[in-house]
Scaffold this motif. Structure first.
Motif, PDB file in Angstrom:
ATOM      1  N   PRO A  17      52.154   6.359   8.444  1.00 43.78           N
ATOM      2  CA  PRO A  17      51.602   6.912   7.070  1.00 43.78           C
ATOM      3  C   PRO A  17      52.127   8.225   7.180  1.00 43.78           C
ATOM      4  O   PRO A  17      51.844   9.062   7.878  1.00 43.78           O
ATOM      5  CB  PRO A  17      50.356   6.412   6.968  1.00 43.78           C
ATOM      6  CG  PRO A  17      49.681   6.367   8.187  1.00 43.78           C
ATOM      7  CD  PRO A  17      50.821   5.917   9.014  1.00 43.78           C
ATOM      8  N   SER A  19      51.825  12.128   4.110  1.00 41.99           N
ATOM      9  CA  SER A  19      51.559  12.334   2.603  1.00 41.99           C
ATOM     10  C   SER A  19      52.458  12.017   1.675  1.00 41.99           C
ATOM     11  O   SER A  19      52.540  11.497   0.358  1.00 41.99           O
ATOM     12  CB  SER A  19      50.908  13.734   2.515  1.00 41.99           C
ATOM     13  OG  SER A  19      52.233  14.618   3.235  1.00 41.99           O
ATOM     14  N   PHE A  22      52.356   8.437   0.803  1.00 42.97           N
ATOM     15  CA  PHE A  22      51.444   8.279  -0.481  1.00 42.97           C
ATOM     16  C   PHE A  22      51.793   8.523  -1.834  1.00 42.97           C
ATOM     17  O   PHE A  22      51.559   7.978  -2.823  1.00 42.97           O
ATOM     18  CB  PHE A  22      49.941   8.770  -0.177  1.00 42.97           C
ATOM     19  CG  PHE A  22      49.281   8.098   1.144  1.00 42.97           C
ATOM     20  CD1 PHE A  22      48.981   6.744   1.450  1.00 42.97           C
ATOM     21  CD2 PHE A  22      49.215   8.876   2.188  1.00 42.97           C
ATOM     22  CE1 PHE A  22      48.620   6.304   2.449  1.00 42.97           C
ATOM     23  CE2 PHE A  22      48.525   8.388   3.489  1.00 42.97           C
ATOM     24  CZ  PHE A  22      48.367   7.048   3.638  1.00 42.97           C
ATOM     25  N   ARG A  23      52.364   9.827  -1.820  1.00 45.33           N
ATOM     26  CA  ARG A  23      52.740  10.184  -3.238  1.00 45.33           C
ATOM     27  C   ARG A  23      53.973   9.284  -3.628  1.00 45.33           C
ATOM     28  O   ARG A  23      53.922   9.091  -4.891  1.00 45.33           O
ATOM     29  CB  ARG A  23      53.405  11.642  -3.053  1.00 45.33           C
ATOM     30  CG  ARG A  23      52.464  12.585  -2.708  1.00 45.33           C
ATOM     31  CD  ARG A  23      53.152  14.205  -2.844  1.00 45.33           C
ATOM     32  NE  ARG A  23      54.058  14.256  -1.951  1.00 45.33           N
ATOM     33  CZ  ARG A  23      53.921  15.048  -0.816  1.00 45.33           C
ATOM     34  NH1 ARG A  23      52.877  15.148  -0.524  1.00 45.33           N
ATOM     35  NH2 ARG A  23      54.832  15.068   0.038  1.00 45.33           N
ATOM     36  N   ALA A  25      54.342   6.048  -2.929  1.00 48.06           N
ATOM     37  CA  ALA A  25      53.405   4.982  -3.503  1.00 48.06           C
ATOM     38  C   ALA A  25      52.920   5.137  -4.948  1.00 48.06           C
ATOM     39  O   ALA A  25      52.912   4.095  -5.613  1.00 48.06           O
ATOM     40  CB  ALA A  25      52.498   4.436  -2.464  1.00 48.06           C
ATOM     41  N   LEU A  26      52.239   6.275  -5.121  1.00 46.34           N
ATOM     42  CA  LEU A  26      51.350   6.306  -6.480  1.00 46.34           C
ATOM     43  C   LEU A  26      52.567   6.310  -7.455  1.00 46.34           C
ATOM     44  O   LEU A  26      52.324   5.684  -8.729  1.00 46.34           O
ATOM     45  CB  LEU A  26      50.601   7.755  -6.280  1.00 46.34           C
ATOM     46  CG  LEU A  26      49.242   7.765  -5.477  1.00 46.34           C
ATOM     47  CD1 LEU A  26      48.968   9.248  -5.475  1.00 46.34           C
ATOM     48  CD2 LEU A  26      48.405   6.952  -6.108  1.00 46.34           C
ATOM     49  N   TRP A 218      43.684   8.776   2.168  1.00 44.38           N
ATOM     50  CA  TRP A 218      43.933   7.696   1.233  1.00 44.38           C
ATOM     51  C   TRP A 218      42.721   7.088   0.720  1.00 44.38           C
ATOM     52  O   TRP A 218      42.589   6.841  -0.341  1.00 44.38           O
ATOM     53  CB  TRP A 218      44.963   6.839   1.767  1.00 44.38           C
ATOM     54  CG  TRP A 218      45.347   5.618   0.928  1.00 44.38           C
ATOM     55  CD1 TRP A 218      45.380   4.252   0.930  1.00 44.38           C
ATOM     56  CD2 TRP A 218      45.956   5.784  -0.414  1.00 44.38           C
ATOM     57  NE1 TRP A 218      45.919   3.796  -0.043  1.00 44.38           N
ATOM     58  CE2 TRP A 218      46.365   4.357  -0.820  1.00 44.38           C
ATOM     59  CE3 TRP A 218      46.232   6.985  -1.055  1.00 44.38           C
ATOM     60  CZ2 TRP A 218      47.054   4.257  -2.153  1.00 44.38           C
ATOM     61  CZ3 TRP A 218      47.136   6.587  -2.531  1.00 44.38           C
ATOM     62  CH2 TRP A 218      47.402   5.491  -2.743  1.00 44.38           C
ATOM     63  N   SER A 248      48.854   0.759  -3.838  1.00 43.89           N
ATOM     64  CA  SER A 248      48.242   0.105  -2.263  1.00 43.89           C
ATOM     65  C   SER A 248      49.528  -1.096  -1.913  1.00 43.89           C
ATOM     66  O   SER A 248      49.573  -0.819  -0.411  1.00 43.89           O
ATOM     67  CB  SER A 248      47.105  -0.467  -2.569  1.00 43.89           C
ATOM     68  OG  SER A 248      45.723   0.284  -3.055  1.00 43.89           O
ATOM     69  N   VAL A 251      52.098   1.248  -0.405  1.00 40.66           N
ATOM     70  CA  VAL A 251      51.812   1.985   0.926  1.00 40.66           C
ATOM     71  C   VAL A 251      52.149   0.941   2.063  1.00 40.66           C
ATOM     72  O   VAL A 251      52.938   1.410   3.067  1.00 40.66           O
ATOM     73  CB  VAL A 251      50.257   2.299   0.922  1.00 40.66           C
ATOM     74  CG1 VAL A 251      49.898   2.612   2.324  1.00 40.66           C
ATOM     75  CG2 VAL A 251      50.030   3.446  -0.029  1.00 40.66           C
TER      76      VAL A 251
END
Length: 276
Positions: A17, A19, A22-23, A25-26, A218, A248, A251
């Motif tokens: 994973p 950052s 995660f960005r 994924a959002l 996260w 989620s 991710v």
């Protein structure tokens, strides 16, 4: 209704994973929510009504400390509440059109498999948190003349109140970390693949332990966002819960893609360094 997509067996290779993942994924989660909002809105509305009902019941009974336990306990089962959004995002990733009926059908199809075992564990942990939280409250503040946190909030600033908050927060964080570790990859993995519950949760824990900084970051983001969403009379859950549910899933999907990309990258020529 036929289930058209066959589930692969076994655990897929998962990458590391970051950052950026995660960005991404959002952002993808928000697109999924906008494209297919029905299921997320239905589940979030049910959670909103449940929150209002719990708040009304505890205020009517004069034991509003139960509401505090509920607010801080809800993140423990938020992945369960957002489970249907995983399936919406999975179907969209396959290029298939999700619908409320199809999502419910798929989830019902899972009832005879391993997914309900993990969901049941989450609910048992929530109930145990309520029991343990009540015991902690009684231990530190049981003899204090407080029945309503809205009129006696200063009791929390007493020495016993501060110790209760510190001790209870530590216990609650342990509950949350345990469930997060087994669910963050375990739940989408069980929905995506034919795999048993023990294997899925063990792989989820391995991902968290192998990459503690990004995965715990996260977790902190999810927890803080959900708690903040509950502050305005639980209204923020209408948007936040389905958004984070879709994110989620992405991710998990992003970890698969990261590994696929790493495997597809050609090795550097012999004698040539890969570093720039």
């Amino acid at each position: 209704m036929e289930i058209t997509s066959e589930r692969a067996h076994g655990i897929p290779p998962l990458g590391a994973p970051s950052s950026a993942l995660f960005r991404k994924a959002l952002s993808a989660g928000w697109r999924d929510f906008r494209a297919a909002p029905a299921f997320g809105l239905i589940v979030a509305s049910l959670c909103l009504l449940a929150g209002w009902g719990m708040a009304g019941l505890t205020i009517w009974a004069g034991h509003t400390f139960w509401l505090v336990l509920g607010v801080f306990g809800f993140p423990l089962v938020a992945p369960f509440a957002a489970l249907g959004t995983y399936e919406v995002s999975r179907l969209r990733g396959l290029g298939e059109a999700p619908s409320v009926g199809r999502v419910i059908h798929v989830l019902m199809h899972e009832r005879g498999k391993h997914l309900p075992m993990l969901c049941a564990l989450m609910m048992v942990m929530l109930l145990f948190w309520f029991f343990l939280g009540h015991m902690i409250f009684a231990l530190f503040l049981g003899l204090k003349p407080m029945t309503n946190i809205m009129s006696s909030a200063e009791v929390f600033l007493s020495p016993n109140g501060l110790m209760m908050l510190a001790f209870g927060s530590a216990i609650g964080a342990g509950f949350a970390l345990f469930l997060y570790a087994i669910c963050v990859i375990g739940l989408p993995l069980l929905l995506d693949r034919e795999v048993d519950c023990i294997t899925a949760t063990a792989r989820s824990v391995m991902v968290v332990m192998g990459h503690p900084a990004p995965m715990l970051g996260w977790a902190a983001f999810i927890s803080v966002t959900i708690v903040l969403a509950m502050i305005p009379a639980f209204l923020g859950l209408i948007v936040v819960l389905p958004w984070l549910g879709h994110a989620s899933w992405h991710v998990y999907a992003g970890l698969k893609e990261a590994q696929d990309g790493a495997a597809a990258a050609p090795p550097p020529p012999s004698g040539v360094s890969a570093a720039p």
